[in-house]
Design a protein around this motif. Structure first.
Motif, PDB file in Angstrom:
ATOM      1  N   VAL A   1       0.679  -1.436   0.034  1.00  0.00           N
ATOM      2  CA  VAL A   1       0.026   0.163  -0.104  1.00  0.00           C
ATOM      3  C   VAL A   1       0.992   1.393  -0.093  1.00  0.00           C
ATOM      4  O   VAL A   1       1.966   1.257   0.586  1.00  0.00           O
ATOM      5  CB  VAL A   1      -0.825  -0.147   1.280  1.00  0.00           C
ATOM      6  CG1 VAL A   1      -1.936   1.312   1.223  1.00  0.00           C
ATOM      7  CG2 VAL A   1      -1.754  -1.196   1.254  1.00  0.00           C
TER       8      VAL A   1
ATOM      9  N   SER B   1      -6.963  -2.148  -8.426  1.00  0.00           N
ATOM     10  CA  SER B   1      -8.121  -1.680  -7.510  1.00  0.00           C
ATOM     11  C   SER B   1      -9.337  -2.387  -8.317  1.00  0.00           C
ATOM     12  O   SER B   1      -9.203  -2.937  -9.229  1.00  0.00           O
ATOM     13  CB  SER B   1      -8.465  -0.263  -7.469  1.00  0.00           C
ATOM     14  OG  SER B   1      -9.074   0.289  -9.009  1.00  0.00           O
TER      15      SER B   1
ATOM     16  N   TYR C   1      -8.253   4.320  -2.615  1.00  0.00           N
ATOM     17  CA  TYR C   1      -8.953   3.718  -1.366  1.00  0.00           C
ATOM     18  C   TYR C   1      -9.014   4.735  -0.295  1.00  0.00           C
ATOM     19  O   TYR C   1      -7.644   5.366   0.010  1.00  0.00           O
ATOM     20  CB  TYR C   1      -8.376   2.393  -0.767  1.00  0.00           C
ATOM     21  CG  TYR C   1      -8.246   1.388  -1.692  1.00  0.00           C
ATOM     22  CD1 TYR C   1      -9.356   0.339  -1.640  1.00  0.00           C
ATOM     23  CD2 TYR C   1      -7.580   0.962  -2.591  1.00  0.00           C
ATOM     24  CE1 TYR C   1      -9.412  -0.903  -2.447  1.00  0.00           C
ATOM     25  CE2 TYR C   1      -7.674  -0.075  -3.645  1.00  0.00           C
ATOM     26  CZ  TYR C   1      -8.468  -1.239  -3.429  1.00  0.00           C
ATOM     27  OH  TYR C   1      -8.467  -2.121  -4.471  1.00  0.00           O
TER      28      TYR C   1
ATOM     29  N   LEU D   1      -9.966  -2.367   1.526  1.00  0.00           N
ATOM     30  CA  LEU D   1      -8.632  -2.465   1.131  1.00  0.00           C
ATOM     31  C   LEU D   1      -7.943  -3.866   1.728  1.00  0.00           C
ATOM     32  O   LEU D   1      -7.213  -4.470   1.065  1.00  0.00           O
ATOM     33  CB  LEU D   1      -7.755  -1.456   1.777  1.00  0.00           C
ATOM     34  CG  LEU D   1      -6.370  -1.269   1.393  1.00  0.00           C
ATOM     35  CD1 LEU D   1      -6.079  -1.418   0.019  1.00  0.00           C
ATOM     36  CD2 LEU D   1      -5.762  -0.007   2.146  1.00  0.00           C
TER      37      LEU D   1
END
Length: 247
Positions: free
Chosen positions: A91, A203, A215, A237
């Motif tokens: 992330v 995504s 997100y 997520l």
């Protein structure tokens, strides 16, 4: 016919009735994947996880968008590049340690995600400071300790300001900029980007069939939604990280 025979007939009838009524329903639930869906976000990684709805690629001019090359210094004084994340799902966020508003909330949410995948060596986080002149490695190290950042693949990075801003605005299309505000002086998105093991931005699709791209990183699972009615996307997520880990 004795009483025992009547009992056996009764039991056989009940079993037959159960099979006729309930077994088709159970089979149907398995086919529709309802039996295991609620268990997928349990702690750790389910290596048998499958989902027919693969995450979308973010395409630019018809080509999947990949993380551009970068090279910065992390909280331990080590040089980190995009190659350090090869084979990992991670992330991305842009933040700064003196941010008094959204950054603490973003990083508490990321620590929550970190703890869900704490046993998985293929999960990481890339945090880029937008005030690199202030966020030296030792400052980033103290920040990591303050927030309970323990994942060895979570790098808080500092470096050339121009390159960091370019990486944000062009590389990830995550807004970062300076504002005429003496108290803060900077403005940035509270969104997270999700990267797969091959370095592509991924995504899920929205209700119109388009990639969500980002997100929401500010709203926690506990809050559920903000004052404007925007729902939290941390659960989403977590689910999508898990999906990419199993690709």
């Amino acid at each position: 016919m004795n009483k025992n025979n009547y009992s056996y007939i009764g039991i056989a009838f009940i079993i037959l009735l159960f099979g006729i009524i309930f077994i088709p329903k159970i089979v149907n639930r398995v086919k529709n994947d309802d039996v295991t869906r609620n268990d997928r976000i349990s702690l750790g990684q389910d290596n048998n996880f499958e989902d027919k709805e693969a995450l979308a690629f973010i395409e630019i001019n018809g080509k999947p968008k990949k993380v551009p090359a970068f090279s910065f210094t992390n909280q331990d004084g080590k040089t980190i590049t995009q190659d350090d994340y090869k084979g990992k799902v991670y992330v991305v966020e842009f933040f700064f340690t003196t941010c008094p508003t959204i950054c603490p909330r973003m990083n508490r949410n990321l620590v929550d995600i970190q703890n869900v995948f704490k046993t998985n060596s293929d999960f990481g986080v890339a945090s880029f400071s937008i005030t690199p002149e202030l966020d030296a490695p030792e400052i980033l190290k103290a920040y990591a300790n303050k927030y309970g950042i323990t994942n060895p693949n979570w790098n808080l990075m500092t470096g050339d300001e121009t390159e960091i801003y370019k990486l944000a605005n062009v590389g990830f299309n995550i807004f970062v900029g300076k504002v005429d505000d003496e108290e803060i002086g900077f403005e940035h998105s509270g969104d997270f980007a999700l990267i797969d093991k091959n370095g592509f931005i991924r995504s899920r699709l929205d209700g119109f069939g388009n990639p969500k791209i980002f997100y929401k990183g500010i709203i926690s699972e506990q809050e559920k939604m903000d004052e404007d009615g925007n729902e939290q996307e941390i659960t989403m997520l977590k689910e999508d990280v898990k999906k990419l880990l199993n690709e």
